[in-house]
Structure formats: C-alpha cells, structure tokens
Design a protein around this motif. Sequence first.
Motif, PDB file in Angstrom:
ATOM      1  N   TYR A 132     -17.650 -38.721 -24.713  1.00 62.35           N
ATOM      2  CA  TYR A 132     -17.134 -38.569 -23.407  1.00 62.35           C
ATOM      3  C   TYR A 132     -17.435 -37.057 -22.862  1.00 62.35           C
ATOM      4  O   TYR A 132     -18.110 -36.494 -21.935  1.00 62.35           O
ATOM      5  CB  TYR A 132     -15.733 -38.624 -23.274  1.00 62.35           C
ATOM      6  CG  TYR A 132     -15.061 -38.022 -21.899  1.00 62.35           C
ATOM      7  CD1 TYR A 132     -15.199 -38.674 -20.668  1.00 62.35           C
ATOM      8  CD2 TYR A 132     -14.673 -36.766 -21.810  1.00 62.35           C
ATOM      9  CE1 TYR A 132     -14.873 -38.401 -19.438  1.00 62.35           C
ATOM     10  CE2 TYR A 132     -13.797 -36.443 -20.604  1.00 62.35           C
ATOM     11  CZ  TYR A 132     -14.047 -37.105 -19.533  1.00 62.35           C
ATOM     12  OH  TYR A 132     -13.771 -36.538 -18.339  1.00 62.35           O
ATOM     13  N   ASP A 135     -21.272 -36.636 -22.595  1.00 61.72           N
ATOM     14  CA  ASP A 135     -21.714 -37.048 -21.386  1.00 61.72           C
ATOM     15  C   ASP A 135     -21.245 -35.960 -20.119  1.00 61.72           C
ATOM     16  O   ASP A 135     -22.209 -35.805 -19.477  1.00 61.72           O
ATOM     17  CB  ASP A 135     -21.148 -38.569 -21.067  1.00 61.72           C
ATOM     18  CG  ASP A 135     -21.627 -39.044 -19.817  1.00 61.72           C
ATOM     19  OD1 ASP A 135     -22.673 -39.487 -19.857  1.00 61.72           O
ATOM     20  OD2 ASP A 135     -20.757 -38.937 -18.725  1.00 61.72           O
ATOM     21  N   SER A 136     -20.070 -35.526 -20.258  1.00 58.61           N
ATOM     22  CA  SER A 136     -19.828 -34.609 -19.113  1.00 58.61           C
ATOM     23  C   SER A 136     -20.711 -33.276 -19.357  1.00 58.61           C
ATOM     24  O   SER A 136     -21.230 -32.685 -18.190  1.00 58.61           O
ATOM     25  CB  SER A 136     -18.101 -34.084 -19.556  1.00 58.61           C
ATOM     26  OG  SER A 136     -17.466 -35.128 -19.250  1.00 58.61           O
ATOM     27  N   ALA A 139     -24.061 -34.088 -17.601  1.00 54.10           N
ATOM     28  CA  ALA A 139     -24.070 -34.000 -16.362  1.00 54.10           C
ATOM     29  C   ALA A 139     -23.982 -32.699 -15.796  1.00 54.10           C
ATOM     30  O   ALA A 139     -24.632 -32.216 -14.712  1.00 54.10           O
ATOM     31  CB  ALA A 139     -22.621 -34.846 -15.985  1.00 54.10           C
ATOM     32  N   VAL A 188     -28.089 -46.950 -14.735  1.00 49.24           N
ATOM     33  CA  VAL A 188     -26.639 -47.229 -15.308  1.00 49.24           C
ATOM     34  C   VAL A 188     -26.028 -45.901 -16.180  1.00 49.24           C
ATOM     35  O   VAL A 188     -24.979 -45.490 -15.893  1.00 49.24           O
ATOM     36  CB  VAL A 188     -26.741 -48.580 -16.160  1.00 49.24           C
ATOM     37  CG1 VAL A 188     -25.254 -48.627 -16.642  1.00 49.24           C
ATOM     38  CG2 VAL A 188     -27.158 -49.573 -15.150  1.00 49.24           C
ATOM     39  N   GLY A 190     -26.720 -42.843 -15.723  1.00 46.78           N
ATOM     40  CA  GLY A 190     -26.614 -42.178 -14.550  1.00 46.78           C
ATOM     41  C   GLY A 190     -25.383 -42.249 -13.577  1.00 46.78           C
ATOM     42  O   GLY A 190     -25.583 -41.812 -12.612  1.00 46.78           O
ATOM     43  N   LYS A 191     -24.709 -43.257 -14.054  1.00 47.22           N
ATOM     44  CA  LYS A 191     -23.592 -43.722 -13.057  1.00 47.22           C
ATOM     45  C   LYS A 191     -23.794 -44.775 -11.803  1.00 47.22           C
ATOM     46  O   LYS A 191     -23.059 -44.961 -11.148  1.00 47.22           O
ATOM     47  CB  LYS A 191     -22.688 -42.761 -12.514  1.00 47.22           C
ATOM     48  CG  LYS A 191     -22.258 -41.351 -13.790  1.00 47.22           C
ATOM     49  CD  LYS A 191     -21.328 -42.156 -14.690  1.00 47.22           C
ATOM     50  CE  LYS A 191     -20.651 -40.987 -15.598  1.00 47.22           C
ATOM     51  NZ  LYS A 191     -21.634 -40.259 -16.379  1.00 47.22           N
ATOM     52  N   ASP A 192     -25.127 -45.088 -11.759  1.00 45.25           N
ATOM     53  CA  ASP A 192     -25.332 -46.073 -10.895  1.00 45.25           C
ATOM     54  C   ASP A 192     -25.385 -47.409 -11.341  1.00 45.25           C
ATOM     55  O   ASP A 192     -26.430 -47.904 -11.948  1.00 45.25           O
ATOM     56  CB  ASP A 192     -26.638 -45.583 -10.237  1.00 45.25           C
ATOM     57  CG  ASP A 192     -27.016 -46.654  -9.285  1.00 45.25           C
ATOM     58  OD1 ASP A 192     -26.199 -47.485  -8.531  1.00 45.25           O
ATOM     59  OD2 ASP A 192     -28.517 -47.369  -9.019  1.00 45.25           O
ATOM     60  N   LEU A 193     -24.088 -48.310 -11.465  1.00 40.75           N
ATOM     61  CA  LEU A 193     -23.993 -49.369 -11.915  1.00 40.75           C
ATOM     62  C   LEU A 193     -24.844 -50.394 -11.186  1.00 40.75           C
ATOM     63  O   LEU A 193     -25.099 -51.653 -11.849  1.00 40.75           O
ATOM     64  CB  LEU A 193     -22.503 -49.947 -11.800  1.00 40.75           C
ATOM     65  CG  LEU A 193     -21.536 -49.267 -12.432  1.00 40.75           C
ATOM     66  CD1 LEU A 193     -20.116 -49.511 -12.436  1.00 40.75           C
ATOM     67  CD2 LEU A 193     -22.051 -48.737 -13.771  1.00 40.75           C
TER      68      LEU A 193
END
Length: 344
Positions: A132, A135-136, A139, A188, A190-193
């Motif tokens: 986690y 990943d943060s 970003a 995905v 990159g947070k685009d599901l």
Amino acid sequence: MASPAVVEISRWQFAVTAVFHMSFPALTVGLSVFLAVMYTVHPRTGNPLYLQIFRFEVDGQFRASDWWHVLFNPAFSYRYPHILLAVLISASWFIGGIAAWYLVKQRAPPFARRTLSIALGVLAILMPVQLYVGDSTAAFMGEHQPAKLQAFEGNWKTDNNGYNLLVVPNTDKGRNEFQVAIPHLGAVIGKDLSGKANVPGLLQTPKDERPNMWSAFYGFRLMYFSALVMFGMAFAGLVLRLRGRLYTARRFYRLMVWMTPAGVLAVSGGWITAETGRQPWVVYGLIRTGDAVSHLSLGAAIAGLTGFVTVYALLLGIWPGRLRHRDDEAQVEEELQRGGADRG
C-alpha cells in the motif's frame, strides 16, 4: 577459543569500522544542523558574522533557504516509511531464510522453528502495508516527478493501456524495438477499472530531461516483482500456519532459502529506480547532475566507481564464507554438547 590477541584485534577492527561508518553521517548531519542554526540566528540578531559563518564557502553555490522544508519535504511522508518498511522486510527475509535452511538441514529445530515463526509473522503484517505504501509513493512520484513514472512504465507514446513486462528501448529514436505487455492491466493499476486509460509515455518529457528508461524500467520491475513474490510467500506461510503445517512443509522451507536475498534485491531495484529515474536532476527541477558533479576526468570517475564496486564485491564474497564458518563452529558446539549430555 581464539587467543586474547586475536580477540583484541577483532575488537579494534569492529571499533574502527563503526567509527568510520558512524562518523561521516554524524558529521554531515551535525554540520547541517549547525548551519541551519547559524542561518536562523542571523536574522534574529542582525549580526552579519552568523551569515558569514553560514557562507563559509564561495558565493554562487546552491543553498537551502528553509532547512525545515528540506528535511521534511512533501516526499518525506511517503519515502521514509517506504524505506523503513523495506529494511525491516529485508532483515525479516534474511532471518527467515536462515531459519528455513536450518530446518532443511534438520539443525536446532526449536530455535529454527521459533525464528521462522517470528520472521513470517512480521512479514505477514508488513508486506501488505508495504504494498500500500509503495503504491502511494509511486502515485506521489508520478505527480511530482512524472518523467520517472513514464520511464519505469516503459512507454514512449501515450497510446498503451497495458502493463509492460519486457521492453527494449531505443533512446535515440524514442521508441521500443520490442515490447511485451498485458493489455488493460496498466490502466487498472493506474486506478482505471475500465482498463481503457492510456499510461503516460516518456515523449511527454523534453528530450534533455528524460531519465534512462533501461535502468528505471528494469530497476522498478526488480523491486515490484520481488515484492509480489515476497507477498505471496508471506501469505503462503500464513496459510500453512493456520492449517498447522508450517513446521512440516519442507518444500516451503526450500523456497524460503531461495528467497533469502529477495528483500535486498527489492531494495536495490528500488534505489536504482529512485536515483536513475530522477535524472538528469540532483535536486529535481532545480539542479542538474551535470552542474553538481565534481570536476573529474573520465578515468578518475571510472577508477572511483571501480574501487567502490571492488570493495563491496569483496565484502559480499567474504561475508557468506564467514557465516558458513560460524555455522560450522556452532555445529561442532552442538555435537560436543550432545556428547557431554550422553556421557552424563
């Protein structure tokens, strides 16, 4: 038992090593605090002597205007816990790998089981947290150092929604000569599901500000894939523990032995990504590496790098042998203790 002279020399060796290892960080940190105090006292007292002390080098150097913001910059809250977790995880894998080796060799079972249990318990807690935090951090770096993210994603044009597993970059032509990707996975991650968003490409960054894609891409893959494998192994250890099979899973022990250097490899990959991914900057967006590097000849720079690599390679080669020698001594001690117990 070693002679008193050998013991004394060994103590001196440790002391000298510790002195050099701790002196330089202490001096640099201490000097930075001293300079920060001098720079703070000057406007409060109006005495130009304090400013003169601060500026003890020639004019024209790049100086910090706010040491608090230098130390606790926006990246600190991401990078510090990320690095702290990384070193704790690396140590846990090293300890767990040694314990697994003891269990494979059926040596000191109570000690090895307890050590393995502690190491896997720590990993079961820290690995999800590290994923986690990592990943943060990625970003955050993508927002503040976009060229780094573009380089370690391995795209030149912003026309790929996949996740690159393998690339062969052509830096001069600004393209990949070869590329293997999993479609939609990059979006995905990159947070685009929906899997449709394209991953930013390095051509968005001016050519003279682009980092080396080779080192950033494969350094990141070394870190990221090592972390995924470590997470999987930690999860498997948790499952074995819950099912009561942790102390009988010999195949798992062998895998743990092979995983011993995984944490160090991940940390190495992370630092390669961090340091090469922020090029050509020393202070991002403010000082270029070419402006800050010492005025050395190519031969001197190569000699310095060769010296560092040689010394650390020798240490890395000697250290496992020393560990093996210590293990042999421990085995002899165990046999002597068992022999004494049998005679008793």
